[in-house]
Design an enzyme around this catalytic site. Sequence first.
Site, mmCIF file in Angstrom:
data_model
loop_
_atom_site.group_PDB
_atom_site.id
_atom_site.type_symbol
_atom_site.label_atom_id
_atom_site.label_comp_id
_atom_site.label_asym_id
_atom_site.label_seq_id
_atom_site.Cartn_x
_atom_site.Cartn_y
_atom_site.Cartn_z
ATOM 1 N N ASP A 94 139.055 75.697 -13.320
ATOM 2 C CA ASP A 94 139.723 76.000 -12.061
ATOM 3 C C ASP A 94 140.237 77.426 -11.963
ATOM 4 O OD1 ASP A 94 139.341 73.631 -10.630
ATOM 5 O OD2 ASP A 94 140.919 72.616 -11.747
ATOM 6 N N ASP A 151 134.997 68.944 -8.097
ATOM 7 C CA ASP A 151 135.846 70.060 -7.677
ATOM 8 C C ASP A 151 135.219 71.412 -8.012
ATOM 9 O OD1 ASP A 151 137.109 67.603 -8.505
ATOM 10 O OD2 ASP A 151 139.078 68.522 -8.252
#
Length: 369
Positions: A94, A151
């Site tokens: 991320d 994601d």
Amino acid sequence: MQNRYEEAARKAAEKFLKSAKLAADRGIIPYKSENGAWIPSPYDGNSWWTGGFWPGLMWQFYAATKNEAYLTEARRTEKLLTGEFRVFKYLNHDVGFMYLLSCGADYKLTGDEQAKWDTLHAANLLQGRFSPAGYIRAWNGDNQKGFAIIDCMMNLSLLFWASRQTGDPRFEKAARIHADTTLREFLRPDGSVSHIIEFDPETGKRVREHGGQGYCLGSQWSRGQAWGLYGFTLAALNTEESRYLEAAQKIAANFISHIRPDGLTDCDFCQPDTEERLDNIAGAVAACGLLELNKITGKDEYHIAALRLVDGLLDHCCDWSDTRCGLLTHCTASYHDDGAGRHTNITYGDYFLVEALAKLNGTDPMLWR
């Protein structure tokens, strides 16, 4: 006379100009708002994956207003984020979310050279998580060597950006390989997507699906659907590959079919009818993806669906008062409570609502490219 989206953007800018001072006074990166105060991330300090959304909010407001108070606050938190390069152990895939919306936005909007190099640093960290077996490893646990999650389609934008900046194709090649793996292994026949797929780290073969943050194994966690929708849309924008555009449209059709009559979004599209569990972050993310899909395809159905989602949020789930620092209500991190927040304000919900408003108002700097 301002339309409702211009008025909402103006009110949001005013609200966050006030509440940004509270964040600066506490010296934190806000994660959520409770009882009139900002709360920092629940885990991993400033390495928590959501850290880039607060400076991203500030850069959105700066792009729209040119008020340097937003620039100052964005750079305050950028320093906290770049400090995590030295800590390192908590950073994961991320870094795309974290640094493209912070340092990358700084470079895009101001030309700051250090911000450029910090963003490239993050891109190299993400590149380092690429497995030659064909996927980008999500997390760092000893038993998670083969884990990839939907994601990450959003994080790929950092790699596409890095190849454009450097002329080095290795970043884009890794992004394409991961996107193709996601297309093959995550996208289901009905247009829904899995959240977590585990691969054999030696061979790259699929081992199993994990339930993740949704209701159950095989269900449709709504924010995962939104990540897939927007993520494949961004992959199509970055590559002009028809297969990514087709995937985005397939996921979009499934998502649109599950929008509630009030324009809000259930936390999981397969959750029991007896459960009133919303995740308005999913609706805000999907609205951004649908607006970009409309630009690419010219299909009005995507613009209409995006307006349904944004209108639902503005009509039912925005707190304009001074009792909450943030804006969007009924945000839920995970269907089964994981301590990260349920039916509360969460900052990345605010970010995507503001981004959607910026797209509708023509001020969006498109921080994902």
